[in-house]
Design a protein around this motif. Structure first.
Motif: not given
Length: 299
Positions: A103, A106, A276
């Motif tokens: 996470p 992100y 990412l």
């Protein structure tokens, strides 16, 4: 270490005990300790600093005890606030594709997309404040305005610090910068101007405009290309002949072979994974920049 007899000695010992700790943790601990000690001294003005320190040593704690408490609390709070790290991958491919379950990647990507907005705001605030301060510098109002502006700069450093900590995972101060002991408001104002962190924050705010533009441009471009390529087969099926997708029309795309679709889509998906990873790298680098300019500048 002997028990301190003054508030300044207490703070010096606490600083020494936490000298190897994170600078943001040290800033929070010093601020909390000074606020508590001086509020106690104001509530019991006849007690004297030596007697006050002796009494507080058994309640608030000695500097070494307070330092241990902050270290233990930091570990607990960090574990509670940060998302659990992804399960370690043994292979290189596992580590590469495992980024999809992190996470923090992100959150870093979202920070890159939003940084252009914060960059414009910080740059506008800093440049407008400095310009108005310079223009009004020959008046009393100008002096008061400049002091107020510099105070807001330090407040904004805390705001940005919280954003950086939440979105990039870099520990930042949760309390204002520890002010050096002074005898009055004039000396505290002087400390505001001679504290290198104030000027470091101004530099950071100016830098955020070009950095924000770069972060947003890179993130938005990679996302757009990656999503477009990954969704090429679907777009080809749904598009009409009049709709252009890159250099091709929908009919032309429909005539392409399935292997071409597969390669194009795979490349787009791969690019999203790379994006990412890039976001995680930006989080590490920008977090270090923010920590240096907002917290450690001048140390």
């Amino acid at each position: 270490m002997s028990l301190p007899t003054t508030i300044n000695q207490y703070l010096d010992q606490l600083r020494s005990e936490l000298s190897s700790a994170d600078p943001a943790l040290l800033q929070d601990a010093l601020y909390d300790a000074e606020e508590y000690l001086r509020s106690e001294l104001a509530a019991h003005p006849r007690e004297g600093e030596e007697a006050l320190i002796a009494r507080i040593a058994s309640t608030y704690g000695r500097p070494s005890e307070v330092a241990d408490i902050y270290r233990d609390t930091e570990v607990t709070v960090t574990r509670a606030l940060r998302p659990p790290p992804p399960k370690p991958r043994e292979s290189s491919l596992g580590r590469f594709f495992g980024i999809v379950s992190d996470p923090r990647a992100y959150a870093a990507l979202l920070y890159m997309l939003l940084s252009v907005l914060t960059g414009v705001f910080y740059f506008t605030w800093a440049s407008a404040g400095l310009a108005l301060s310079l223009g009004l510098s020959l008046t009393i109002i100008g002096v008061a305005f400049f002091i107020l502006f510099m105070a807001t700069v330090r407040v904004l450093s805390l705001v940005e610090g919280r954003i950086v900590e939440v979105m990039l995972g870099e520990r930042m101060p949760r309390r204002p910068a520890y002010p050096a002991p002074s005898n009055g408001i004039i000396e505290r104002i002087g400390q505001l101007f001679i504290d290198p962190r104030t000027w470091g924050t101004l530099i950071y705010q100016v830098l955020m405009l070009p950095l924000g533009i770069i972060y947003f441009t890179v993130a938005a471009t990679l996302l757009a290309i990656g999503l477009t390529l990954a969704g090429t087969p679907l777009l080809a099926l749904l598009s009409a002949g009049t709709i252009m997708i890159g250099p091709f029309t929908g009919d032309e795309l429909g005539a392409l072979s399935i292997p071409v679709f597969a390669v194009t889509s795979a490349f787009g998906i791969l690019l999203l994974f790379v994006t990412l990873h890039l976001a995680r790298g930006v989080a590490h680098v920008h977090g270090a920049i923010a920590k240096h300019l907002l917290v450690k500048w001048g140390e």
